[in-house]
Design an enzyme around this catalytic site. Structure first.
Site, PDB file in Angstrom:
ATOM      1  CB  CYS A   1     -42.438  80.784  43.135  1.00 65.69           C
ATOM      2  SG  CYS A   1     -41.058  81.277  44.183  1.00 65.69           S
TER       3      CYS A   1
ATOM      4  CB  CYS B   1     -37.272  84.898  45.465  1.00 64.35           C
ATOM      5  SG  CYS B   1     -38.973  84.342  45.273  1.00 64.35           S
TER       6      CYS B   1
ATOM      7  CG  LEU C   1     -29.831  75.481  54.450  1.00 61.31           C
ATOM      8  CD1 LEU C   1     -30.359  75.794  55.840  1.00 61.31           C
ATOM      9  CD2 LEU C   1     -28.984  74.210  54.491  1.00 61.31           C
ATOM     10  CG  HIS C   2     -31.849  78.719  49.161  1.00 57.82           C
ATOM     11  ND1 HIS C   2     -32.120  77.477  48.634  1.00 57.82           N
ATOM     12  CD2 HIS C   2     -33.037  79.383  49.136  1.00 57.82           C
ATOM     13  CE1 HIS C   2     -33.403  77.411  48.302  1.00 57.82           C
ATOM     14  NE2 HIS C   2     -33.979  78.533  48.595  1.00 57.82           N
TER      15      HIS C   2
ATOM     16  CB  CYS D   1     -35.356  85.285  49.256  1.00 61.00           C
ATOM     17  SG  CYS D   1     -36.069  84.533  50.721  1.00 61.00           S
TER      18      CYS D   1
ATOM     19  CB  CYS E   1     -45.758  74.025  42.471  1.00 62.37           C
ATOM     20  SG  CYS E   1     -44.926  75.342  43.345  1.00 62.37           S
TER      21      CYS E   1
ATOM     22  CB  CYS F   1     -43.175  86.606  49.176  1.00 62.45           C
ATOM     23  SG  CYS F   1     -42.449  85.773  50.610  1.00 62.45           S
TER      24      CYS F   1
ATOM     25  CD  GLU G   1     -46.257  82.749  38.856  1.00 63.54           C
ATOM     26  OE1 GLU G   1     -45.480  81.782  38.879  1.00 63.54           O
ATOM     27  OE2 GLU G   1     -45.891  83.917  38.745  1.00 63.54           O
TER      28      GLU G   1
HETATM   29  N1  SAH Z   1     -41.579  80.818  50.585  1.00 59.64           N
HETATM   30  C1  SAH Z   1     -41.332  79.419  50.615  1.00 59.64           C
HETATM   31  C2  SAH Z   1     -42.026  78.646  49.519  1.00 59.64           C
HETATM   32  C3  SAH Z   1     -42.068  79.265  48.159  1.00 59.64           C
HETATM   33  S1  SAH Z   1     -40.542  79.447  47.282  1.00 59.64           S
HETATM   34  C4  SAH Z   1     -39.860  79.142  50.595  1.00 59.64           C
HETATM   35  O1  SAH Z   1     -39.093  80.066  50.388  1.00 59.64           O
HETATM   36  O2  SAH Z   1     -39.495  77.998  50.842  1.00 59.64           O
HETATM   37  C5  SAH Z   1     -40.246  77.809  46.679  1.00 59.64           C
HETATM   38  C6  SAH Z   1     -38.774  77.511  46.408  1.00 59.64           C
HETATM   39  O3  SAH Z   1     -38.344  78.158  45.189  1.00 59.64           O
HETATM   40  C7  SAH Z   1     -37.867  78.013  47.497  1.00 59.64           C
HETATM   41  O4  SAH Z   1     -36.921  77.022  47.821  1.00 59.64           O
HETATM   42  C8  SAH Z   1     -37.224  79.207  46.852  1.00 59.64           C
HETATM   43  O5  SAH Z   1     -36.040  79.555  47.461  1.00 59.64           O
HETATM   44  C9  SAH Z   1     -37.083  78.730  45.425  1.00 59.64           C
HETATM   45  N2  SAH Z   1     -36.805  79.783  44.443  1.00 59.64           N
HETATM   46  C10 SAH Z   1     -37.187  81.058  44.466  1.00 59.64           C
HETATM   47  N3  SAH Z   1     -36.716  81.720  43.381  1.00 59.64           N
HETATM   48  C11 SAH Z   1     -36.013  80.822  42.664  1.00 59.64           C
HETATM   49  C12 SAH Z   1     -35.278  80.885  41.444  1.00 59.64           C
HETATM   50  N4  SAH Z   1     -35.203  82.000  40.748  1.00 59.64           N
HETATM   51  N5  SAH Z   1     -34.685  79.748  40.993  1.00 59.64           N
HETATM   52  C13 SAH Z   1     -34.789  78.581  41.684  1.00 59.64           C
HETATM   53  N6  SAH Z   1     -35.464  78.466  42.842  1.00 59.64           N
HETATM   54  C14 SAH Z   1     -36.065  79.567  43.326  1.00 59.64           C
HETATM   55 FE1  SF4 Z   2     -40.755  84.535  49.740  1.00 57.31          FE
HETATM   56 FE2  SF4 Z   2     -39.419  83.825  47.555  1.00 57.31          FE
HETATM   57 FE3  SF4 Z   2     -38.155  83.989  49.890  1.00 57.31          FE
HETATM   58 FE4  SF4 Z   2     -39.920  81.987  49.478  1.00 57.31          FE
HETATM   59  S1  SF4 Z   2     -37.996  82.324  48.382  1.00 57.31           S
HETATM   60  S2  SF4 Z   2     -39.729  83.319  51.308  1.00 57.31           S
HETATM   61  S3  SF4 Z   2     -41.418  83.057  48.191  1.00 57.31           S
HETATM   62  S4  SF4 Z   2     -39.109  85.719  48.780  1.00 57.31           S
END
Ligand code: SAH
Ligand code: SF4
Length: 365
Positions: free
Chosen positions: A349, A126, A231-232, A123, A112, A119, A91
């Site tokens: 994403c 995600c 960071l989250h 996480c 983006c 991946c 995407e």
């Molecule tokens: N893997 C990299 C880049 C891709 S994810 C990373 O984790 O930074 C891009 C951003 O989208 C990251 O900050 C990720 O934590 C966030 N993201 C993933 N799923 C999400 C969701 N359901 N709602 C909001 N942000 C989300």
């Molecule tokens: Fe992978 Fe999603 Fe974690 Fe980014 S946020 S590292 S895309 S699993």
């Protein structure tokens, strides 16, 4: 294996054309066709002699992306789902600049971009990691996302001939960019080069879930890309719960790598912090987050969580979001609360791919 021509720098092309006994200026003609005119095939390159086009076609592939589906409409976030040569899907999301937020002209857009199919980092919140990791994108597949959106835009009614729609890149699509380091850097160097995509390095932001050694490696690279850390969670306890990568590179290591990046680059890092109800949105998280942001001279982007099908995580109420943001600002941190523009079209994403793949396998069954 035959490489794609978009994996070649101007220098590589000059060397190749020399071997083919061609004058040096031909390399510039080729890059002009690829990046300024965004040619989708050899035949379009009308000022190159036909025998040369044939020789190039023998030496290199010239792949384009196939648009599977697009969501969203003009003036909103638009999401593109692409099919790659091997049938995998990734995407890209085109986000209009928000004039109220950044004071930019509204024809400016951020793209983006994805860096992997799936991946491996898993996480918990995600969609990209839900079905695991399939493969790294090649440099040309990263570059092609930009060119394919520009090609699509050029065909829209009212767009200026040769005009551009993308002036910012965020490497925040599917995949962990720093786990595909070499291909990503190669692609970004071509997208940044004046003969290539001509997008300024300061207009390119790489987002990582926290791969400490690769952050240090990026710090040593001469190009001035921007860095965002997903960071989250401001404590190991919270991060361990939602991001398995934190077990490998806990906060101590991650922050040391960020400090190294800053020493080398003298540039501000952004900390991305998705607000997830009951996970990281309590007020006791504000102090550790503020301490970390201040130590790193970082600004904080608060992002309300985007609900993912199948997952139980929820975004907190707007009131909770605002109270959290104000508490952070009260502690002297530069923070923004991002109103998620693409919520209605699965802008986070990995979600469009997941839905489309599921629909395709349901249709096939
Ligand atoms: N893997 C990299 C880049 C891709 S994810 C990373 O984790 O930074 C891009 C951003 O989208 C990251 O900050 C990720 O934590 C966030 N993201 C993933 N799923 C999400 C969701 N359901 N709602 C909001 N942000 C989300
Ligand atoms: Fe992978 Fe999603 Fe974690 Fe980014 S946020 S590292 S895309 S699993």
């Amino acid at each position: 294996m035959k490489l794609d021509i978009k994996s070649q720098t101007l220098k590589d092309l000059q060397a190749k054309l020399k071997v083919l006994n061609q004058p040096a200026y031909r390399a510039g003609q080729v890059t002009e066709w690829l990046y300024a005119k965004r040619a989708a095939g050899w035949d379009a390159m009308s000022n190159l002699p036909k025998p040369l086009r044939d020789q190039l076609a023998e030496s290199f592939n010239l792949e384009t992306l196939e648009l599977v589906t697009k969501q969203g409409s003009h003036d909103t976030t638009q999401k593109f789902l692409w099919k790659l040569a091997d049938g995998s899907m990734v995407e890209s999301v085109l986000i209009p600049a928000n004039p109220a937020l950044y004071g930019e002209a509204s024809d400016r857009h951020t793209l983006c971009v994805s860096t992997q199919v799936g991946c491996a980092y898993g996480c918990r919140f995600c969609a990209s990691g839900l079905e695991g990791w399939k493969r790294n994108l090649h440099p040309h597949e990263i570059i092609e996302q930009v060119l394919a959106v520009e090609r699509w835009n050029a065909k829209q009614p009212g767009s200026a001939p040769g005009g551009r729609v993308i002036n910012n890149l965020v490497i925040m699509g599917m995949g962990e960019p720093l786990a595909n380091y070499d291909n990503l850097l190669k692609a970004l160097k071509i997208l940044n080069a004046p003969w290539g995509g001509a997008i300024g390095a300061r207009k390119i932001t790489i987002s990582t879930s926290g791969l400490a050694p690769q952050i240090r490696k990026l710090a040593d690279d001469p190009l001035q890309f921007r860095l965002a850390i997903s960071l989250h969670g401001a404590t190991d306890e919270v991060r361990n719960r939602i991001m398995p990568v934190n077990k490998k590179y806990p906060l101590k290591e991650l922050t040391a790598a960020c400090e190294y990046y800053q020493e080398k680059k003298s540039r501000m890092i952004t900390l991305e912090y998705i607000l997830i109800a009951g996970v990281n949105d309590a007020l006791d998280q504000v102090k550790p987050l503020a301490d970390l942001a201040k130590r790193l001279y970082a600004k904080v982007n608060l992002i309300p969580y985007n609900k993912v099908e199948d997952l139980t995580w929820e975004r907190p109420s707007e009131e909770v979001q605002e109270v959290f943001a104000s508490a952070l600002i009260d502690r002297g941190v530069t923070a923004t609360l991002r109103r998620e523009k693409g919520h209605d079209i699965d802008a986070a994403c990995g979600q469009l791919r997941l839905k489309t793949e599921r629909k395709m396998s349901a249709d096939a069954a």
